[in-house]
Design a protein around this motif. Sequence first.
Motif, PDB file in Angstrom:
ATOM      1  N   SER A 100       0.573  -0.869   0.147  1.00  0.00           N
ATOM      2  CA  SER A 100       0.178   0.635  -0.353  1.00  0.00           C
ATOM      3  C   SER A 100       0.631   1.082   0.033  1.00  0.00           C
ATOM      4  CB  SER A 100      -0.558   0.243   1.273  1.00  0.00           C
ATOM      5  OG  SER A 100      -1.549  -0.963   1.198  1.00  0.00           O
ATOM      6  N   LEU A 101       1.861   1.414  -1.248  1.00  0.00           N
ATOM      7  CA  LEU A 101       2.665   1.963  -1.062  1.00  0.00           C
ATOM      8  C   LEU A 101       2.228   3.225  -0.787  1.00  0.00           C
ATOM      9  CD1 LEU A 101       5.732   0.370  -2.278  1.00  0.00           C
ATOM     10  CD2 LEU A 101       5.665   1.538   0.183  1.00  0.00           C
ATOM     11  N   LYS A 102       2.559   4.999  -1.020  1.00  0.00           N
ATOM     12  CA  LYS A 102       2.440   6.245  -1.076  1.00  0.00           C
ATOM     13  C   LYS A 102       3.339   6.965  -1.354  1.00  0.00           C
ATOM     14  CE  LYS A 102      -1.184   5.589   3.497  1.00  0.00           C
ATOM     15  NZ  LYS A 102      -0.665   6.537   4.870  1.00  0.00           N
ATOM     16  N   PRO A 103       2.571   7.863  -2.271  1.00  0.00           N
ATOM     17  CA  PRO A 103       3.938   9.101  -2.513  1.00  0.00           C
ATOM     18  C   PRO A 103       4.131   9.336  -2.444  1.00  0.00           C
ATOM     19  CG  PRO A 103       1.234   9.469  -4.063  1.00  0.00           C
ATOM     20  CD  PRO A 103       1.461   8.385  -2.782  1.00  0.00           C
ATOM     21  N   GLU A 104       4.116   9.844  -0.543  1.00  0.00           N
ATOM     22  CA  GLU A 104       4.875  10.226   0.518  1.00  0.00           C
ATOM     23  C   GLU A 104       6.046   9.267   0.851  1.00  0.00           C
ATOM     24  OE1 GLU A 104       1.846  10.506   0.978  1.00  0.00           O
ATOM     25  OE2 GLU A 104       0.706  10.080   2.415  1.00  0.00           O
ATOM     26  N   ASP A 105       6.188   7.958   0.963  1.00  0.00           N
ATOM     27  CA  ASP A 105       6.978   7.141   1.476  1.00  0.00           C
ATOM     28  C   ASP A 105       8.490   7.254   0.539  1.00  0.00           C
ATOM     29  OD1 ASP A 105       4.725   4.860   1.420  1.00  0.00           O
ATOM     30  OD2 ASP A 105       4.995   5.743   3.099  1.00  0.00           O
ATOM     31  N   THR A 106       8.619   7.944  -1.222  1.00  0.00           N
ATOM     32  CA  THR A 106       9.412   7.951  -1.386  1.00  0.00           C
ATOM     33  C   THR A 106      10.161   8.682  -0.956  1.00  0.00           C
ATOM     34  OG1 THR A 106       8.048   8.736  -3.817  1.00  0.00           O
ATOM     35  CG2 THR A 106       9.891   9.156  -3.231  1.00  0.00           C
ATOM     36  N   ALA A 107      11.074   7.402  -1.325  1.00  0.00           N
ATOM     37  CA  ALA A 107      12.811   8.551  -0.670  1.00  0.00           C
ATOM     38  C   ALA A 107      13.815   7.034  -0.506  1.00  0.00           C
ATOM     39  CB  ALA A 107      13.123   8.334   0.944  1.00  0.00           C
ATOM     40  N   VAL A 108      14.580   7.677  -0.407  1.00  0.00           N
ATOM     41  CA  VAL A 108      16.596   6.891  -0.192  1.00  0.00           C
ATOM     42  C   VAL A 108      16.217   5.951   1.112  1.00  0.00           C
ATOM     43  CG1 VAL A 108      18.701   5.998  -0.009  1.00  0.00           C
ATOM     44  CG2 VAL A 108      17.927   8.180  -1.724  1.00  0.00           C
ATOM     45  N   TYR A 109      16.042   4.499   1.026  1.00  0.00           N
ATOM     46  CA  TYR A 109      16.388   4.244   2.126  1.00  0.00           C
ATOM     47  C   TYR A 109      17.332   3.122   2.316  1.00  0.00           C
ATOM     48  CZ  TYR A 109      11.003   3.635   2.234  1.00  0.00           C
ATOM     49  OH  TYR A 109       9.503   4.250   1.443  1.00  0.00           O
ATOM     50  N   TYR A 110      18.001   3.324   3.711  1.00  0.00           N
ATOM     51  CA  TYR A 110      19.414   2.433   4.021  1.00  0.00           C
ATOM     52  C   TYR A 110      18.930   1.826   5.382  1.00  0.00           C
ATOM     53  CZ  TYR A 110      20.532   7.264   2.532  1.00  0.00           C
ATOM     54  OH  TYR A 110      21.342   8.578   1.755  1.00  0.00           O
ATOM     55  N   CYS A 111      19.634   0.503   5.221  1.00  0.00           N
ATOM     56  CA  CYS A 111      20.122  -0.451   5.535  1.00  0.00           C
ATOM     57  C   CYS A 111      20.862  -0.232   7.171  1.00  0.00           C
ATOM     58  CB  CYS A 111      19.366  -1.562   5.817  1.00  0.00           C
ATOM     59  SG  CYS A 111      21.128  -2.421   4.574  1.00  0.00           S
ATOM     60  N   ALA A 112      20.652  -0.168   8.257  1.00  0.00           N
ATOM     61  CA  ALA A 112      21.886   0.388   9.397  1.00  0.00           C
ATOM     62  C   ALA A 112      21.590  -1.694  10.275  1.00  0.00           C
ATOM     63  CB  ALA A 112      21.404   1.050   9.945  1.00  0.00           C
ATOM     64  N   ALA A 113      23.028  -1.030  10.626  1.00  0.00           N
ATOM     65  CA  ALA A 113      23.086  -2.878  12.196  1.00  0.00           C
ATOM     66  C   ALA A 113      23.599  -2.446  12.897  1.00  0.00           C
ATOM     67  CB  ALA A 113      23.965  -3.506  11.366  1.00  0.00           C
ATOM     68  N   ALA A 114      24.146  -2.293  13.910  1.00  0.00           N
ATOM     69  CA  ALA A 114      24.236  -2.701  15.108  1.00  0.00           C
ATOM     70  C   ALA A 114      24.719  -3.909  15.683  1.00  0.00           C
ATOM     71  CB  ALA A 114      23.710  -1.528  15.911  1.00  0.00           C
ATOM     72  N   GLU A 115      26.355  -4.286  16.519  1.00  0.00           N
ATOM     73  CA  GLU A 115      26.022  -5.800  17.314  1.00  0.00           C
ATOM     74  C   GLU A 115      25.967  -5.295  18.018  1.00  0.00           C
ATOM     75  OE1 GLU A 115      30.415  -5.655  15.658  1.00  0.00           O
ATOM     76  OE2 GLU A 115      29.932  -6.335  14.018  1.00  0.00           O
TER      77      GLU A 115
END
Length: 125
Positions: free
Chosen positions: A83-98
């Motif tokens: 159900s994606l919306k125009p406001e979901d437009t972005a660069v998506y980053y994944c991040a991790a923590a040990e």
Amino acid sequence: QLQASGGGLVQAGGSLRLSCATSGRTSGPSTIAWFRQAPGKERDFVAAIRRRGGATVHADSVKGRFTISRDGAENTVYLQMNSLKPEDTAVYYCAAAESHIIISAMRSSTMYPFWGQGTQVTVSS
């Protein structure tokens, strides 16, 4: 290393699945999260998952539409976006923590020292 993939162009109401593959030093993170950044805006938390136990946290703006999950080997984390919306437009980053992160802190970008390169998601109206 973190490798994000799966972004693309989709119409409003459509779906995409992002993947974040971990390897090397970050192959055994305690927590993996997705953040997103739209042009001219700050980087926002989207969702996070604990590698062991699978506890998840989702931003209010995506609850009921996005789901974070991990594969059985725990080396890849997914973000299913429906159900994606125009406001979901972005660069998506994944991040991790040990290091272990308490659930109340999983939304903070400062908890994650390792970041992937980002994948563009564009939702057209």
